[in-house]
Design a protein around this motif. Structure first.
Motif: not given
Ligand code: ADP
Ligand code: ZN
Length: 439
Positions: A101-117, A285-294
């Protein structure tokens, strides 16, 4: 190459490690504060003794945070990871659901702008500029590769053609009409572009193509070289996942030697997937990631299930953000065949390193009586395909032996004419596991 390195945000990309780590700590505190506003972490973090952002005092405190898994994300569907009021959310994306099953991720405006950066930084770091014409030949829609690359390309100032995947005849017309210089596609699709060009009567000289971004699925160094040679372009490895926004998490620079993880936006750790112990010495090994920008969907210590490791030496480009090794596989890709572990990437490595082998292959696993049966169906290059069965049988035996030497399993090998195996437009589906599920 012969190009000089160019940086989108030089001060951040080449920041001394100590400053970068201090910046990470600030952002980690912020991300923990964001996370505590979500129903999921509001429950999970206090149980680990983290009640406010101030409980994070050093980067080592990261390890006090429990891992987050795909199951956690699914279990909290649809809004358990939402950390802002619903009316501040401006977009959602979903993972392609390769494994369920897919998982859903939400963005606010600042999140989108950080991501495109981060995507713009990645694209610019491969030597692209606003003079480039960028054709984004990947699925748009819920998949992050479409809109993610689109926004980053626009931020760089390139002319972006949102051509999407498929419709190859029209893709070549766009390339010719608008002078496309850069494309983004899956490596499995890029492997076919040259043969499609031949079939469509499109000459290489009529195109201005010079670069491609290839990602969304694992591929080997030999596959990269093959695509580069077939199309006479530079191919850059692009890594991302929807849980960490999408593309722009880690990307190759002009040195094409490992993928810089943008450490001001993401914290990367490598763990042993069985014991969950940290691997700090550059091991795989397995990569573990923490998102600092959303802010809208904070995700901490996410177990990606992707296998990689960090290079320990700095990159020749001068960036200080650590490089990940090519992601060879995901832990859940592993096949167990008569008790022997096998990653599809091991087969790809052999196939792509043999000059007789073509650009497409398929792995089939079946049950035969009590035993598992592995069949590798591979296309072969047109020049090796004949009506004479003798050389074909010899070639088949050669491929079988080479595979067996590398994977220690004796496969059945089937040879197929070039262009005859199915091509997928999105992520390639290379494995058909036909074994009954309950055995
Ligand atoms: P899904 O988990 O449904 O496939 P995504 O569409 O977000 O979700 O895909 C992300 C996954 O794709 C990554 O976790 C990784 O397994 C794979 N991937 C993406 N880019 C690469 C790459 N450059 N090399 C290897 N694997 C990749
Ligand atoms: Zn570099």
């Amino acid at each position: 190459m012969g190009e000089t390195f160019q940086y989108w945000r030089r001060e951040i990309e080449t920041m001394p490690r100590a400053e970068l780590l201090a910046l990470q700590l600030e952002k980690l505190k912020m991300a923990v504060g964001w996370a505590l506003r979500t129903p999921f972490y509001a429950e999970r973090l206090p149980r680990a003794g983290i009640n406010s952002a101030d409980d994070i005092k050093t980067l080592a405190d990261l390890r006090r945070i429990p891992f987050t898994t795909k199951q956690d994300l699914r279990g909290a569907f649809p809004y358990g990871f939402l950390g802002v009021p619903r009316e501040d959310v401006v977009r959602l994306h979903a993972s392609s659901g390769t494994t369920g099953t897919p998982t859903t991720i939400y963005f606010n405006r600042a999140d989108l702008s950080r991501w495109s950066g981060y995507v713009a930084r990645s694209i610019y770091g491969t030597g692209c500029t606003k003079n480039d014409v960028f054709q984004n030949m990947i699925t748009y829609g819920l998949f992050t590769g479409g809109l993610g690359f689109h926004a980053g390309g626009e931020e760089v100032g390139m002319l972006v053609i949102p051509s999407g995947a498929g419709n190859t005849a029209r893709q070549f017309r766009f390339m010719q009409d608008f002078g496309t210089t850069v494309v983004h596609a899956t490596p499995s699709f890029l492997l076919h572009v040259e043969s499609i060009m031949r079939a469509e009567g499109v000459s290489r000289e009529s195109l201005r193509l010079r670069k491609a971004f290839a990602g969304a699925e694992p591929y080997s160094e030999d596959t990269r070289r093959r695509i580069e040679k077939l199309l006479n372009i530079d191919v850059y490895n692009s890594y991302g996942l929807s849980e960490m926004n999408g593309p722009g998490v880690a990307f190759e620079c002009q040195a094409k030697d490992g993928l810089h993880l943008w450490e001001d936006g993401y914290i990367g750790e490598i763990i042993n997937p069985d014991t969950l112990d940290p691997l700090d010495g550059g091991e795989s090994g397995e990569l573990v990631l923490t998102c600092l920008c959303r802010e809208a969907t904070p995700i901490l210590r996410y177990r990606t299930r992707d296998l990689s490791g960090f290079y320990t030496e700095p990159c020749s480009c001068g960036r200080t953000h650590r490089r990940l090794r090519r992601i060879t596989a995901r832990t859940d890709d592993m096949l167990i065949i008569n008790g022997v572990n096998l990653f599809p990437s091991q087969i790809e490595e052999v196939i792509m390193s043999m000059r007789e082998a073509g650009n497409n292959y398929l792995i089939v696993v079946e049950k035969e009586g009590m035993l598992d049966r592995l069949t590798v169906k591979t296309e072969i290059q047109a020049e090796f395909f004949t009506d004479d069965t003798r050389p074909l049988n010899a070639l088949k035996e050669k491929i079988r032996k080479t595979l067996q030497a590398s994977i220690t399993i004796n496969p059945r090998v089937e040879l197929h004419e070039s262009g005859s195996l199915p091509v997928s437009e999105g992520k390639a589906r290379r494995v058909q596991d036909l074994r009954p599920k309950d055995v």
